[in-house]
Design an enzyme around this catalytic site. Sequence first.
Site, PDB file in Angstrom:
ATOM      1  N   GLU A 133      -4.098 -53.963 -49.267  1.00  0.00           N
ATOM      2  CA  GLU A 133      -4.543 -52.938 -49.581  1.00  0.00           C
ATOM      3  C   GLU A 133      -3.483 -52.043 -50.515  1.00  0.00           C
ATOM      4  O   GLU A 133      -2.400 -52.625 -50.552  1.00  0.00           O
ATOM      5  CB  GLU A 133      -4.833 -51.843 -48.303  1.00  0.00           C
ATOM      6  CG  GLU A 133      -3.663 -51.654 -47.702  1.00  0.00           C
ATOM      7  CD  GLU A 133      -4.042 -50.575 -46.331  1.00  0.00           C
ATOM      8  OE1 GLU A 133      -5.250 -50.834 -45.906  1.00  0.00           O
ATOM      9  OE2 GLU A 133      -3.250 -50.047 -45.674  1.00  0.00           O
ATOM     10  N   ASP A 164       0.223 -42.347 -48.350  1.00  0.00           N
ATOM     11  CA  ASP A 164      -0.503 -42.908 -49.285  1.00  0.00           C
ATOM     12  C   ASP A 164      -0.132 -42.087 -50.562  1.00  0.00           C
ATOM     13  O   ASP A 164      -1.093 -42.123 -51.568  1.00  0.00           O
ATOM     14  CB  ASP A 164      -2.047 -42.899 -49.014  1.00  0.00           C
ATOM     15  CG  ASP A 164      -2.388 -43.402 -47.696  1.00  0.00           C
ATOM     16  OD1 ASP A 164      -3.206 -42.909 -47.157  1.00  0.00           O
ATOM     17  OD2 ASP A 164      -1.423 -44.373 -47.164  1.00  0.00           O
TER      18      ASP A 164
END
Length: 464
Positions: free
Chosen positions: A221, A45
Site C-alpha cells: 500500500e 500517512d
Amino acid sequence: MDLQPSRRVLLAGAGALAFGGIAGAAHAAAEPGPLINPVVRQRADAQVFKHIDGYYYLTGSVPEYDRLIIRRSRTLAGFTDAEEVVVWRRPTEGKLGGYIWAPELHWFDGAWHMYFAAGDKDQPFRIRTYAIRCKSPDAMAGQWELLGKVETPWDTFTLDSTVFHHKGVRYFCWAQKEPGIDTNSNLYLAPLATPLTLGEAPTRLTVPTLDWEIRGFKVAEAPAVLIRNGRVFIAYSASATDDRYCLGLLTADADADLMAQGSWTKSPVPVLVSSEETRVWGPGHNSFTVDEQGRDVLVFHGRDYKAIKGDPLFDPNRHTRVQRLYYKPDGTPDFGVPAGAGEIPDRFSPADQPGAFLRVDGGAVSVGEGPLAATQLRQKAGAGGVWLEPILQPGQALRVEGGKVTVGPGDGAARFKRVKGLAGGKGVSFQAPDGGYLMHRNGAVVVGPARDARARAAATFLVS
Ligand code: AHR
C-alpha cells in the site's frame, strides 16, 4: 471548511489570489527553529510536497479518521506549529461516513485535487477512493467540493492513491484488493483520464508475497513516487501497521513502458524497517519532497514505542518524521534507518576527502565510507556549542579526551564550537574546548591545531 481556533495566520489581501500571489498574501509565522523529529505529532500517512507557490503543503490521516486537513508552511520545520485547516469533514450518515484515510493533495488541470480513502457509516471499513476539488489557487481558504468516487475495475477495498507525471502522462497509482488474489492489497498503475477515471486497464505492479510483506496482513500500500537518476522509484508500505510495518521499493527505468509489468523490479529486502537503536517503530506510508536547499527528503510516519495496546490502526501515535534521502553509488536511494527523535541528522565529509564521511562504529570514530547510518550525526545545539550525536547511539556524543576523539556522555568534553569551514569558509569546522579543531588524520579523527592549509582542509567538513 474551518480554521482551527488556535493562532491564525494573518492572510492579508485575502481577495482573489493569483498563483504565486498566495506567497505574497500570507504573513508566515516567525522564522521557525531547527527541523526536529517528530515534525508533526499524530499525523500518519503524511504527504509533504513543495508547491510552485513556494509553500510546503502537508496532509495526512488524523487519529479520529473523520476529516481532511491541510497545513501550509514556508519551511519544513514550520509544519510543527503551522495552522491546520479542515477542508472537508465526513458526513454523519451514509456514504463516506466511515474511516477517512491517507489523503493526498495534487495540483493539476488548474485546480487542487485531494484523493482520499473513505468507508461508509454502516461499514466503516468498506473503503473506496474518492476525490474533492478546490478551484481556488488557495487550498487553505478556497471552497472544496466532493467530485466523487474513483472508478477502478473492481468494487473492492481501494486506498492510498497518488498521482505523478512522467513523460507527458499523468499516472494514478493506488492500493486495492483484487478478486481472486488472497491478499489485503496490491499496487496498481494506470494513466488518469479524468480526475475520477482511468485511461486504460490498470497494470498490477506488485503483490505482497515476501515474508516481510505479509506479517500480520498481506499488504502492499501507500505508493510514493521518486524520479531520479534515470529511474522511476515507487516506495510502498508492507505488513501490519505495527512495528512490522516497513518500506519496500519498486524500480523501473525512466525510459521504460511503466505500464509493462516487466519494467518493474522489486527489492527483495525492505528498504526501511523499525530500529531499536534509534527507537522508531513501524516506519512507513512515506512521501518524498526536497528541503529548502533542494536536497531530497524522505517523509514517513513511525512510533516512539514498539508495544501497542489493541489494534495498531487505532493507536494515534504514528507521528510525521523527515530525514534527508541519500543515494548509493549506483544511483538508487539509500533509506538507511529511521533517524529517531531530535534534530534531523547530517553527514560530514572532509573537504579534502570527498566520498568519505565522519563515521561512528560503537566507540570508534573514523573517516571513511560504510553504512549510511554510521555516518549520520545530529548537531544538538546547546549553551555554548554543539554536540555531535551519532543517530545509532542517542544520548552519546563525540568527545575529546587526551587529544583523542571517542564517543561518550554528551558533557563539556563533547561540546564543540561550530565555525565556518577553516578551508575557504565552505562547510563547517568544530573547535574543541582545548582550542584545537576536529580533523581527520590517516583515517582517524583527532583534535589538533589547524596551523597550515593541509590541517585546515582536514578540519573542514562539507555538510550533506
Ligand atoms: O492510516 C490509515 C491506513 O492505514 C492508511 O490508508 C494505510 O496506508 C494504513 O495501512
